[in-house]
Each structure stands twice: as C-alpha cells, then as structure tokens.
Motif scaffolding. Sequence first.
Motif, short mmCIF file in Angstrom:
data_model
loop_
_atom_site.label_atom_id
_atom_site.label_comp_id
_atom_site.label_asym_id
_atom_site.label_seq_id
_atom_site.Cartn_x
_atom_site.Cartn_y
_atom_site.Cartn_z
N LEU A 1 0.82 -1.21 0.00
CA LEU A 1 0.00 0.00 0.00
C LEU A 1 0.86 1.26 0.00
CD1 LEU A 1 -2.81 -1.08 2.50
CD2 LEU A 1 -2.68 -1.40 0.03
N LYS A 2 0.20 2.41 -0.18
CA LYS A 2 0.89 3.69 -0.26
C LYS A 2 1.06 4.37 1.09
CE LYS A 2 -1.11 4.56 -4.85
NZ LYS A 2 -2.02 5.44 -5.63
N ASP A 3 0.62 3.70 2.18
CA ASP A 3 0.74 4.34 3.48
C ASP A 3 2.21 4.46 3.91
OD1 ASP A 3 1.04 1.61 3.71
OD2 ASP A 3 0.13 1.48 5.68
N LYS A 4 2.46 5.18 4.98
CA LYS A 4 3.84 5.43 5.42
C LYS A 4 4.58 4.15 5.77
CE LYS A 4 2.77 10.05 7.21
NZ LYS A 4 2.71 10.92 8.42
N LYS A 5 3.86 3.17 6.30
CA LYS A 5 4.50 1.90 6.68
C LYS A 5 4.70 0.97 5.49
CE LYS A 5 2.65 1.85 11.39
NZ LYS A 5 1.81 1.09 12.37
N LYS A 6 4.15 1.35 4.32
CA LYS A 6 4.21 0.49 3.13
C LYS A 6 3.70 -0.92 3.48
CE LYS A 6 5.93 3.78 0.70
NZ LYS A 6 5.06 4.47 -0.28
N THR A 7 2.51 -0.95 4.05
CA THR A 7 1.91 -2.19 4.52
C THR A 7 1.79 -3.22 3.40
OG1 THR A 7 0.62 -0.95 6.15
CG2 THR A 7 -0.12 -3.18 5.63
#
Length: 247
Positions: free
Chosen positions: A223-229
Amino acid sequence: MRVLIAEDEQLVREELIYLLEREEDVTLCPEATTGDELITLYKENRPDVIFLDVQMPGKSGIEAAKEILKDEGNPPLFIFTTAYDEYAVEAFEIEAVDYLLKPYDERRFQETMKRLRKKLAQQEKESKEMRLKQNSRTEKLLIDDGEKMIVLSPESIYYAVPNNRMLEIHTEQKVIYSRMTLQELEKKLKGYPFFRPHRSYLVNIEQIQEITPWFNGTSNIKLKDKKKTVIPVSRSAKRVLFKIFER
C-alpha cells in the motif's frame, strides 16, 4: 474464451482441437507440445483457459502451471488432462477447474465446458460489480468506536483488518477501532473501490502501490501508506484483482 492446448501426443491433441472447435464461444490459440513451449505461448497469447497435459517433455504440466501462476497478470484457468488419475490430487492443489482423463468422453468434456463457463462468468460478474462500485460514490461514513461516532471519509481508509474481536480501520492519520465486523464495513463502503484480497482484509484499491508474486500462485500487495503495509492476496482473489486493473 481464448483456449490454449498443451499436449505432446498428436492424435490426442487433434481430438481435443476437434472437440473445442465445435464450441461457438471458443477461440483456439497456437498449441504447445512441451512445458517450455507452453510458457512461451502463454506469454504471447494470454489465454483465458489452458488444457494442459500432466506429462510432457521437459517441464511437466504441473511444473509449467506453477511457473505460469507466478507470472504477473490475470492467471488462466487450468484443465489438466492425462491417462492416469493418480495426478488428480496434485492438479487440484493449484486450483485446477477440472481434470479430464484420456481418451476423452464427450459427455465428460461437456461437463468441463459448463464448469469453465460458470467460472469465467463469475469472474466477469465480480469484475463488473467492482467497476460499478468505482463509479458510484457515497458521502461520509459514521464509525462507532464504542465511545463516539466518528465521521470518516472512505477515501482516507487504506485497509481494515479484524484483531482481537475489534476491527482496525487504518486511515491516513490514525487507526480507528470499532466493534463492527469486516462484512459490515464492506457493506457500508458499497459504492467505493474496496476489495477483499484475503478473507481477513478489506483494501482500498486506489491505495495499492504495487503487486508482487509470492508463492504457489499467491501474491502480495503493497500500500501507499507510510508503513508500506504488505497484505496477502489469495489465488482466487488475484484473478479478480487483475481483471479489475485490466479494464
């Protein structure tokens, strides 16, 4: 449906060609006679269905199928063919739609074609439903976290996952905890591009950054979230996901 035949025995191959040419909704791709040739022709033609001999020169049909399932894109449906039924268990381990014994029985062949059409129709239905969701928008969500009602924009959600009888809703700013089920959230998000890559996850398609192969035909999405989930994608969900992106 676009069909590719992989069979090294000429007479058997010609018999299968004859049966398939009688089906009005079938378009035949060039035939393969070895496992290595199948992989090449698959990449060139991208068939919907592969009728695959279990035993072929070089790579076996099972080995070739496993390699194809690692490839990016929408994977084909497999029908395994063989003169020996002891390979059935291994064939179904990679989610083959059906298993045909040689010599072919026409009644049994027609049962296989019915299964194929049903499976392809289901994939198309799921893809169409997702496109409708992408084109239909709602406004805001009200999420009960047990203490208050939180007003939430669906676009801000990256993904949701159950954890210890609570539902974690991961957004741009924070994680919201709710006692609603994943199915209830999915229903609330009807009209938005959310997808179930795995029974335990609900993901915002627009927040997917990349898709990578994993093992045994499965994949992972980042995903594009900060954690790159990173979230797993099952084999069956992978087919639907790639159909969505192909539109």
